[in-house]
Design a protein around this motif. Structure first.
Motif, PDB file in Angstrom:
ATOM      1  N   TYR A   1       0.849  -1.194   0.000  1.00  0.00           N
ATOM      2  CA  TYR A   1       0.000   0.000   0.000  1.00  0.00           C
ATOM      3  C   TYR A   1       0.881   1.239   0.000  1.00  0.00           C
ATOM      4  O   TYR A   1       2.061   1.193   0.367  1.00  0.00           O
ATOM      5  CB  TYR A   1      -0.928   0.023   1.230  1.00  0.00           C
ATOM      6  N   PHE A   2       0.299   2.362  -0.424  1.00  0.00           N
ATOM      7  CA  PHE A   2       0.915   3.678  -0.286  1.00  0.00           C
ATOM      8  C   PHE A   2       0.215   4.419   0.847  1.00  0.00           C
ATOM      9  O   PHE A   2      -1.011   4.393   0.953  1.00  0.00           O
ATOM     10  CB  PHE A   2       0.764   4.491  -1.568  1.00  0.00           C
TER      11      PHE A   2
ATOM     12  N   SER B   1      -4.819  12.419  -7.651  1.00  0.00           N
ATOM     13  CA  SER B   1      -3.707  12.164  -8.572  1.00  0.00           C
ATOM     14  C   SER B   1      -2.898  10.952  -8.143  1.00  0.00           C
ATOM     15  O   SER B   1      -2.448  10.153  -8.976  1.00  0.00           O
ATOM     16  CB  SER B   1      -2.818  13.400  -8.687  1.00  0.00           C
ATOM     17  N   VAL B   2      -2.707  10.798  -6.846  1.00  0.00           N
ATOM     18  CA  VAL B   2      -1.982   9.640  -6.331  1.00  0.00           C
ATOM     19  C   VAL B   2      -2.772   8.356  -6.593  1.00  0.00           C
ATOM     20  O   VAL B   2      -2.217   7.335  -7.008  1.00  0.00           O
ATOM     21  CB  VAL B   2      -1.694   9.805  -4.825  1.00  0.00           C
ATOM     22  N   ARG B   3      -4.076   8.431  -6.365  1.00  0.00           N
ATOM     23  CA  ARG B   3      -4.920   7.246  -6.594  1.00  0.00           C
ATOM     24  C   ARG B   3      -4.847   6.814  -8.056  1.00  0.00           C
ATOM     25  O   ARG B   3      -4.754   5.606  -8.345  1.00  0.00           O
ATOM     26  CB  ARG B   3      -6.359   7.587  -6.196  1.00  0.00           C
ATOM     27  N   LYS B   4      -4.859   7.760  -8.968  1.00  0.00           N
ATOM     28  CA  LYS B   4      -4.791   7.443 -10.393  1.00  0.00           C
ATOM     29  C   LYS B   4      -3.440   6.831 -10.746  1.00  0.00           C
ATOM     30  O   LYS B   4      -3.368   5.859 -11.517  1.00  0.00           O
ATOM     31  CB  LYS B   4      -5.023   8.700 -11.219  1.00  0.00           C
ATOM     32  N   ALA B   5      -2.364   7.358 -10.168  1.00  0.00           N
ATOM     33  CA  ALA B   5      -1.020   6.872 -10.485  1.00  0.00           C
ATOM     34  C   ALA B   5      -0.727   5.514  -9.866  1.00  0.00           C
ATOM     35  O   ALA B   5       0.104   4.760 -10.375  1.00  0.00           O
ATOM     36  CB  ALA B   5       0.020   7.887 -10.004  1.00  0.00           C
ATOM     37  N   ALA B   6      -1.415   5.187  -8.772  1.00  0.00           N
ATOM     38  CA  ALA B   6      -1.090   3.977  -8.016  1.00  0.00           C
ATOM     39  C   ALA B   6      -1.564   2.698  -8.680  1.00  0.00           C
ATOM     40  O   ALA B   6      -1.103   1.608  -8.332  1.00  0.00           O
ATOM     41  CB  ALA B   6      -1.691   4.080  -6.618  1.00  0.00           C
ATOM     42  N   GLY B   7      -2.473   2.795  -9.617  1.00  0.00           N
ATOM     43  CA  GLY B   7      -2.959   1.596 -10.284  1.00  0.00           C
ATOM     44  C   GLY B   7      -3.659   0.653  -9.312  1.00  0.00           C
ATOM     45  O   GLY B   7      -4.573   1.044  -8.589  1.00  0.00           O
ATOM     46  N   ALA B   8      -3.168  -0.584  -9.247  1.00  0.00           N
ATOM     47  CA  ALA B   8      -3.812  -1.601  -8.411  1.00  0.00           C
ATOM     48  C   ALA B   8      -3.372  -1.545  -6.948  1.00  0.00           C
ATOM     49  O   ALA B   8      -3.923  -2.265  -6.116  1.00  0.00           O
ATOM     50  CB  ALA B   8      -3.515  -2.989  -8.982  1.00  0.00           C
ATOM     51  N   ILE B   9      -2.383  -0.712  -6.641  1.00  0.00           N
ATOM     52  CA  ILE B   9      -1.881  -0.640  -5.265  1.00  0.00           C
ATOM     53  C   ILE B   9      -2.797   0.260  -4.438  1.00  0.00           C
ATOM     54  O   ILE B   9      -3.049   1.406  -4.816  1.00  0.00           O
ATOM     55  CB  ILE B   9      -0.443  -0.103  -5.235  1.00  0.00           C
ATOM     56  N   PRO B  10      -3.286  -0.211  -3.301  1.00  0.00           N
ATOM     57  CA  PRO B  10      -4.183   0.605  -2.468  1.00  0.00           C
ATOM     58  C   PRO B  10      -3.497   1.861  -1.950  1.00  0.00           C
ATOM     59  O   PRO B  10      -2.294   1.870  -1.687  1.00  0.00           O
ATOM     60  CB  PRO B  10      -4.544  -0.337  -1.310  1.00  0.00           C
TER      61      PRO B  10
END
Length: 226
Positions: free
Chosen positions: A139-140, A164-173
């Protein structure tokens, strides 16, 4: 995911009781963040924290410098470790590519440890996602979202940052942290957060009711707060 980040200086003599109260209200994970402790003292505290939270099914991650985290997590019985971006980058380097790691014993990448990492920009997230295909974090932890007592002089990065972070994170929560309470948890979830982390709110009062209300927001408003 609802996360409690510890700060025994805020919790004071009631630290462990407040932690246990919050976990009983619905906290899924505790990040033990007591970076001033020597490793042997961290192990003692970590084992007590583990004993307190285990009946509720919450997991424990150790947040310290890389060497201390790797050297203590198994002794404590933790499920994983939480790292800064710089320590995560060191951890994920191939062993032979670590000329600057002399004296950092036990540093080595392994699939067996669950790892979370703190991020403060979209670019940091994109760098990790692009560069660590085989050893990505679980997770991030992204923040801080709103202004918080822990960082009074720094404005929050806001919900646009979180999006923006959610979009960049892909499948990582993505777990959001910073100034989040019952009154704004719904906005944070609507902006894309997969989880919410709280430090001061839990450490100042224990926060069983706070945990329940944030849990309700994470569940999309479904359910009942007793």
């Amino acid at each position: 995911m609802l996360v409690l980040v510890t700060n025994r200086r805020i919790g004071g003599t009631c630290f462990l009781d407040r932690l246990e109260e919050a976990v009983s209200g619905g906290v899924d994970r505790v990040i033990l963040r007591e970076k001033d402790l020597e490793p042997e003292d961290l192990v003692i505290l970590g084992r007590e924290v583990k004993r307190r939270i285990q009946p509720w099914g919450a997991s424990l991650f150790i947040n310290s410098d890389l060497q201390t985290a790797l050297g203590t997590w198994e002794q404590i019985g933790a499920e994983g470790i939480h790292l800064t971006l710089s320590d995560y980058e060191l951890y994920t380097q191939p062993q032979e590519a670590k000329p600057g790691s002399a004296g950092v014993e036990g540093v080595g990448r392994t699939q067996s440890i669950r790892v979370g990492v703190s991020v403060h920009s979209e670019m940091e997230v994109r760098s990790i996602v692009a560069g660590q295909k085989n050893l990505q974090p679980e997770y991030f932890l992204a923040g801080h979202i709103f202004q918080t007592d822990c960082k009074k002089d720094l404005p929050g990065r806001g919900l646009a940052f979180l999006q923006s972070v959610r979009k960049a994170a892909g499948a990582i929560p993505v777990v959001a942290i910073g100034g989040i309470g019952a009154e704004n948890a719904g906005d944070v979830v609507a902006a894309g957060a997969d989880g919410i982390a709280v430090m001061s709110g839990f450490m100042k009062s224990g926060g069983k009711e706070l945990a329940r209300r944030i849990r309700l927001a994470l569940n999309g408003g479904h359910g009942k707060v007793d």
